[in-house]
Design an enzyme around this catalytic site. Sequence first.
Site, PDB file in Angstrom:
ATOM      1  N   HIS A 178      32.028  35.393  44.638  1.00 14.09           N
ATOM      2  CA  HIS A 178      33.406  35.410  45.154  1.00 14.09           C
ATOM      3  C   HIS A 178      34.265  34.318  44.522  1.00 14.09           C
ATOM      4  O   HIS A 178      35.485  34.358  44.632  1.00 14.09           O
ATOM      5  CB  HIS A 178      33.399  35.269  46.675  1.00 14.09           C
ATOM      6  CG  HIS A 178      32.859  36.507  47.350  1.00 14.09           C
ATOM      7  ND1 HIS A 178      33.658  37.457  47.909  1.00 14.09           N
ATOM      8  CD2 HIS A 178      31.581  36.956  47.497  1.00 14.09           C
ATOM      9  CE1 HIS A 178      32.916  38.446  48.399  1.00 14.09           C
ATOM     10  NE2 HIS A 178      31.645  38.149  48.161  1.00 14.09           N
ATOM     11  N   ASP A 385      41.091  30.096  41.706  1.00 14.92           N
ATOM     12  CA  ASP A 385      40.641  30.948  42.816  1.00 14.92           C
ATOM     13  C   ASP A 385      39.915  32.150  42.232  1.00 14.92           C
ATOM     14  O   ASP A 385      40.355  32.692  41.205  1.00 14.92           O
ATOM     15  CB  ASP A 385      41.871  31.443  43.602  1.00 14.92           C
ATOM     16  CG  ASP A 385      41.638  31.446  45.100  1.00 14.92           C
ATOM     17  OD1 ASP A 385      40.484  31.665  45.513  1.00 14.92           O
ATOM     18  OD2 ASP A 385      42.608  31.239  45.853  1.00 14.92           O
TER      19      ASP A 385
END
Length: 496
Positions: A178, A385
């Site tokens: 992730h 991110d």
Amino acid sequence: MARGGCELGGGGRPLSRLVVVSNRIPTARPASFAGELEVPVGGLASAVLAALRGSRGSLWFGWSGSASGAGLLRPPKRVFFGGVEVVGLDLTATEVADYYHGFCNDALWPLLHCFQGRVNLRIEQEACYRAVQRRFAAALRPLLRPGDLVWVHDYHLFLLAGELRRLGWKGPIGFFLHTPFPPHDIWTLLLDPRGFLEALLDFDLVGFHTRSSLDNYVYCCLRLLGARRKGERLALRGRVQRAGVYPIGIDPREFEPPAERPRGGRRGGELVKVVRGRRLLLGVDRLDYTKGIPERILAFEELIRAHPEWEKKVSLVQIASPSRTAVPQYLEQRRLIESLVGRVNGELSEHDWVPIRYLFRSYPRERLARFYRDADVALVTPLRDGMNLVAKEFVAAQRPEDPCVLVLSRFAGAAEDLPEAVLVNPYVPADTAEGIARALAMPLEERCERHRALLARVLRGTADEWGRRFLADLAAVAAAARGPAAQGLFARLAQG
Ligand code: ADQ
């Protein structure tokens, strides 16, 4: 699963059961909400839950969130929620400190996000991380049944496939990261960069949010291990793995605007009232140093200084949900944000204007969706991110006839997915400030045009679709591994 893994068997064969493994799992809500799951704030849990929803007979395995003394560990606890069996394993207090707060949050997290100076590596914490992988594998192995598809999530469990293989599990195991996967130079900060990569190669399929992460991973495998690459496959000493890009999405229905239009337009929203009808810049994040909140505040200050025409006409609302509060770097980050908000407000405020409102708390999704609709400009400016789901939530929540503008960091994985956003470099406050100024001045027609394109992407790339694609590929890899075509490919790759 109805829209994911459990129907993959198809063709009269028994359906595969999906087994999701992640560090944190949802927990039971208090009795008054019996039958509902308490989902931890954060992108992984919301997306996995969306991918699992509607599935029957699946299993979600992970840390229960509880810590006990080494001699007092309870056996894994199982609960059922609407067809999903959730099994939670307790950790010892030392494991929570060394594995979770230590190696995962204080070493791997900054390393994967390229915050080299924040990486705090300790030999004993790495040893604890390895031990926890063994404990996870030992507790999970007896729960696995032939035909299961095992899907492991995130950096907390890099070594799990190897441990499951050691315990004799031969079925398919997939892995999804992730976070970003960093470039080679950063990956080699690890104490055992080769060993960790080799362990990753024990997964049959590995997935990343972006092309850049996949490229970094493949390069590391080729350079550090001498693995061979053929198309989407990597081979090393008798193992063949498929590696791909699977951008995560959201469940857009959760954020969809209601059919009836608000009286008085969106100017009547809760946050609009709070900023007294001024133009509203909105940031919503977990409080984490990767999210670039201090840099965003500086960008706001820069906007007011470089574009005085916006003075008193615009306010920033920053919502930050508490996260990893036991890690000192997070407390430091909180203090830094509070002091910056205080300084900028102190310098810019007027008797009738509070430039920045800072809310350190979480909100339920429906409320967040309404906040998203109140915004004129969505500020999603992480320093780095994996993806960033908030960017997609903002898009899904807008009314198409009057959407906000998304100002998005070039270093969020979402920038690969959402190119119609206004892209900025969050390390340079002046660049972000110019992006915000452009967004504030953007004509309605251009706003609508960009939003149409963004919404189409968000509606295509949902969490459902992400889960379905990953699991279809995992099932295909598993089927191929049993067939002659795969054996031939394997032999060719392994011999080079
Ligand atoms: P996160 O780092 O947690 O996820 P993100 O993808 O933005 O980041 O997801 C955050 C989630 O938390 C969103 O669903 C958002 O609605 C929710 N949230 C944020 N602030 C909140 C608040 N104040 N109140 C309530 N909810 C709040 C990790 C990776 C990301 C990746 C996801 C999914 O770091 O890069 O996108 O996993 O893979």
